[in-house]
Design a protein around this motif. Sequence first.
Motif, PDB file in Angstrom:
ATOM      1  N   ASP A   4       0.820  -1.209   0.000  1.00 51.74           N
ATOM      2  CA  ASP A   4       0.000   0.000   0.000  1.00 51.74           C
ATOM      3  C   ASP A   4       0.858   1.266   0.000  1.00 51.74           C
ATOM      4  OD1 ASP A   4      -2.166  -1.641   0.073  1.00 51.74           O
ATOM      5  OD2 ASP A   4      -2.852  -1.070   2.073  1.00 51.74           O
ATOM      6  N   HIS A   5       0.486   2.215  -0.846  1.00 53.07           N
ATOM      7  CA  HIS A   5       1.170   3.499  -0.899  1.00 53.07           C
ATOM      8  C   HIS A   5       0.241   4.504  -1.572  1.00 53.07           C
ATOM      9  CE1 HIS A   5       2.000   1.660  -4.839  1.00 53.07           C
ATOM     10  NE2 HIS A   5       2.052   2.889  -5.313  1.00 53.07           N
ATOM     11  N   ASP A   6       0.579   5.775  -1.454  1.00 55.34           N
ATOM     12  CA  ASP A   6      -0.098   6.823  -2.207  1.00 55.34           C
ATOM     13  C   ASP A   6       0.813   7.287  -3.328  1.00 55.34           C
ATOM     14  OD1 ASP A   6      -2.414   6.786  -0.675  1.00 55.34           O
ATOM     15  OD2 ASP A   6      -1.661   8.293   0.730  1.00 55.34           O
ATOM     16  N   LEU A   7       0.225   7.872  -4.359  1.00 53.96           N
ATOM     17  CA  LEU A   7       1.002   8.324  -5.503  1.00 53.96           C
ATOM     18  C   LEU A   7       0.653   9.764  -5.830  1.00 53.96           C
ATOM     19  CD1 LEU A   7       2.000   6.299  -8.567  1.00 53.96           C
ATOM     20  CD2 LEU A   7       0.989   8.555  -8.947  1.00 53.96           C
ATOM     21  N   VAL A   8       1.678  10.559  -6.108  1.00 49.95           N
ATOM     22  CA  VAL A   8       1.512  11.966  -6.463  1.00 49.95           C
ATOM     23  C   VAL A   8       2.221  12.183  -7.791  1.00 49.95           C
ATOM     24  CG1 VAL A   8       2.097  14.338  -5.815  1.00 49.95           C
ATOM     25  CG2 VAL A   8       1.359  12.715  -4.060  1.00 49.95           C
ATOM     26  N   ALA A   9       1.621  12.986  -8.675  1.00 49.40           N
ATOM     27  CA  ALA A   9       2.283  13.257  -9.952  1.00 49.40           C
ATOM     28  C   ALA A   9       1.812  14.577 -10.541  1.00 49.40           C
ATOM     29  CB  ALA A   9       2.027  12.139 -10.953  1.00 49.40           C
ATOM     30  N   ASN A  10       2.776  15.400 -10.925  1.00 53.51           N
ATOM     31  CA  ASN A  10       2.516  16.529 -11.813  1.00 53.51           C
ATOM     32  C   ASN A  10       2.726  15.961 -13.213  1.00 53.51           C
ATOM     33  OD1 ASN A  10       2.347  18.923 -13.207  1.00 53.51           O
ATOM     34  ND2 ASN A  10       4.266  19.759 -12.442  1.00 53.51           N
ATOM     35  N   TRP A  57      -1.527   1.058  -4.946  1.00 53.33           N
ATOM     36  CA  TRP A  57      -1.711   2.453  -4.532  1.00 53.33           C
ATOM     37  C   TRP A  57      -3.166   2.655  -4.079  1.00 53.33           C
ATOM     38  CZ3 TRP A  57      -5.375   5.410  -6.917  1.00 53.33           C
ATOM     39  CH2 TRP A  57      -5.757   5.062  -8.221  1.00 53.33           C
ATOM     40  N   GLN A  58      -3.332   3.516  -3.071  1.00 50.09           N
ATOM     41  CA  GLN A  58      -4.646   3.748  -2.475  1.00 50.09           C
ATOM     42  C   GLN A  58      -5.242   5.098  -2.849  1.00 50.09           C
ATOM     43  OE1 GLN A  58      -6.101   1.098  -0.779  1.00 50.09           O
ATOM     44  NE2 GLN A  58      -4.254   0.171  -1.680  1.00 50.09           N
ATOM     45  N   ARG A  59      -4.400   6.104  -2.965  1.00 50.51           N
ATOM     46  CA  ARG A  59      -4.838   7.426  -3.415  1.00 50.51           C
ATOM     47  C   ARG A  59      -3.811   7.969  -4.391  1.00 50.51           C
ATOM     48  NH1 ARG A  59      -6.884  12.330   0.379  1.00 50.51           N
ATOM     49  NH2 ARG A  59      -8.820  11.157   0.029  1.00 50.51           N
ATOM     50  N   SER A  60      -4.289   8.542  -5.487  1.00 47.72           N
ATOM     51  CA  SER A  60      -3.411   9.240  -6.424  1.00 47.72           C
ATOM     52  C   SER A  60      -3.845  10.693  -6.498  1.00 47.72           C
ATOM     53  CB  SER A  60      -3.469   8.608  -7.815  1.00 47.72           C
ATOM     54  OG  SER A  60      -2.765   7.395  -7.849  1.00 47.72           O
ATOM     55  N   VAL A  61      -2.896  11.593  -6.323  1.00 54.21           N
ATOM     56  CA  VAL A  61      -3.144  13.024  -6.423  1.00 54.21           C
ATOM     57  C   VAL A  61      -2.419  13.493  -7.676  1.00 54.21           C
ATOM     58  CG1 VAL A  61      -2.898  15.268  -5.304  1.00 54.21           C
ATOM     59  CG2 VAL A  61      -3.288  13.210  -3.918  1.00 54.21           C
ATOM     60  N   LEU A  62      -3.176  13.935  -8.671  1.00 54.66           N
ATOM     61  CA  LEU A  62      -2.627  14.177  -9.995  1.00 54.66           C
ATOM     62  C   LEU A  62      -2.886  15.603 -10.463  1.00 54.66           C
ATOM     63  CD1 LEU A  62      -4.063  10.950 -11.676  1.00 54.66           C
ATOM     64  CD2 LEU A  62      -1.833  11.201 -10.571  1.00 54.66           C
ATOM     65  N   VAL A  63      -1.856  16.222 -11.000  1.00 55.12           N
ATOM     66  CA  VAL A  63      -2.000  17.492 -11.708  1.00 55.12           C
ATOM     67  C   VAL A  63      -2.033  17.159 -13.191  1.00 55.12           C
ATOM     68  CG1 VAL A  63      -0.971  19.733 -12.216  1.00 55.12           C
ATOM     69  CG2 VAL A  63      -0.779  18.762  -9.908  1.00 55.12           C
ATOM     70  N   THR A  64      -3.166  17.454 -13.840  1.00 53.14           N
ATOM     71  CA  THR A  64      -3.333  17.156 -15.261  1.00 53.14           C
ATOM     72  C   THR A  64      -3.880  18.393 -15.971  1.00 53.14           C
ATOM     73  OG1 THR A  64      -5.661  16.434 -15.207  1.00 53.14           O
ATOM     74  CG2 THR A  64      -3.986  14.799 -14.604  1.00 53.14           C
ATOM     75  N   GLN A  65      -3.986  18.315 -17.284  1.00 53.02           N
ATOM     76  CA  GLN A  65      -4.684  19.370 -18.009  1.00 53.02           C
ATOM     77  C   GLN A  65      -6.094  19.533 -17.458  1.00 53.02           C
ATOM     78  OE1 GLN A  65      -3.676  17.230 -21.624  1.00 53.02           O
ATOM     79  NE2 GLN A  65      -3.225  19.183 -22.600  1.00 53.02           N
ATOM     80  N   TRP A  66      -6.587  20.747 -17.428  1.00 55.92           N
ATOM     81  CA  TRP A  66      -7.878  21.062 -16.840  1.00 55.92           C
ATOM     82  C   TRP A  66      -9.012  20.235 -17.454  1.00 55.92           C
ATOM     83  CZ3 TRP A  66     -10.642  22.391 -13.016  1.00 55.92           C
ATOM     84  CH2 TRP A  66     -11.939  22.910 -13.165  1.00 55.92           C
TER      85      TRP A  66
END
Length: 264
Positions: free
Chosen positions: A95-101, A120-129
């Motif tokens: 288990d882990h979380d993932l972050v990505a721009n 992965w349990q939560r992904s926080v992603l910066v993507t095109q709007w």
Amino acid sequence: MSAHHRPGPHELGQNHLTDRRIVDEIVALVADRDLPVVEWAAGTGAITRGLARLGRPVEAVELDPRSLEHLRRIAGPHVRVTDHDILRHAPPTTDHDLVANVPFALTTPVLRRLLRLGAWQRSVLVTQWEVARKRAGVGGATLLTAQWWPWYRFTLQRRIAASAFRPRPSVDAGLLVVDRRPRALVPERPGYQAWVRSVFQGRGRGVPDILVRSGIPRSAVRSWASEHQVTERSLPRDLTAQQWAAGHALATGARRVAGRGIRR
């Protein structure tokens, strides 16, 4: 990408996040979860530094040589810097979380790969709007979102102005949070996803009509629609995750009944 070619930031579509408030908001979205964090496309470490302050293990994955050199200089004791392509990197199996721009040029392949990965349990992603809006089902669900909704929740956190990045992209970005559901709404994936595609591509004035044309008895479709508040004019993009799951259960049950009839 070839192992012999080391692309620079422009080729990778990297737009480094420079707005401290946005960085803090991204870090806050994983701050209270007590899981190791993997950061894809770490860039020059704007988000990495914030993640490191959480005091948990962080793996920062980056491909650009200049960014890698900078990351290794600033990495704290909790940070492991990995030289790898994010489309080939293998995250932990625990288990882990993932972050990505997410580099805008890689948005679709990154999302498709991410949704197929386990652990992965939560992904926080910066993507095109526009991508963030579509994945969160704002203004109507897309085929991709509907196909994965039984396993994930998609939340549009906020819009991020293009001015928050250097170099400045031509469009705004969105902050998208994807959470793995603790319990899937549908028991099996391939059949469900194929069925969703058939509904999106099916002919009819609305989803109930599409389902009737697919062979489900009209009376059963009418009962399903009434119970789950689906109107005659509801289109595939209008359905919620729960409505999709219930519709698939209806279609599966209809196939089983038809199969028993054939065997007789």
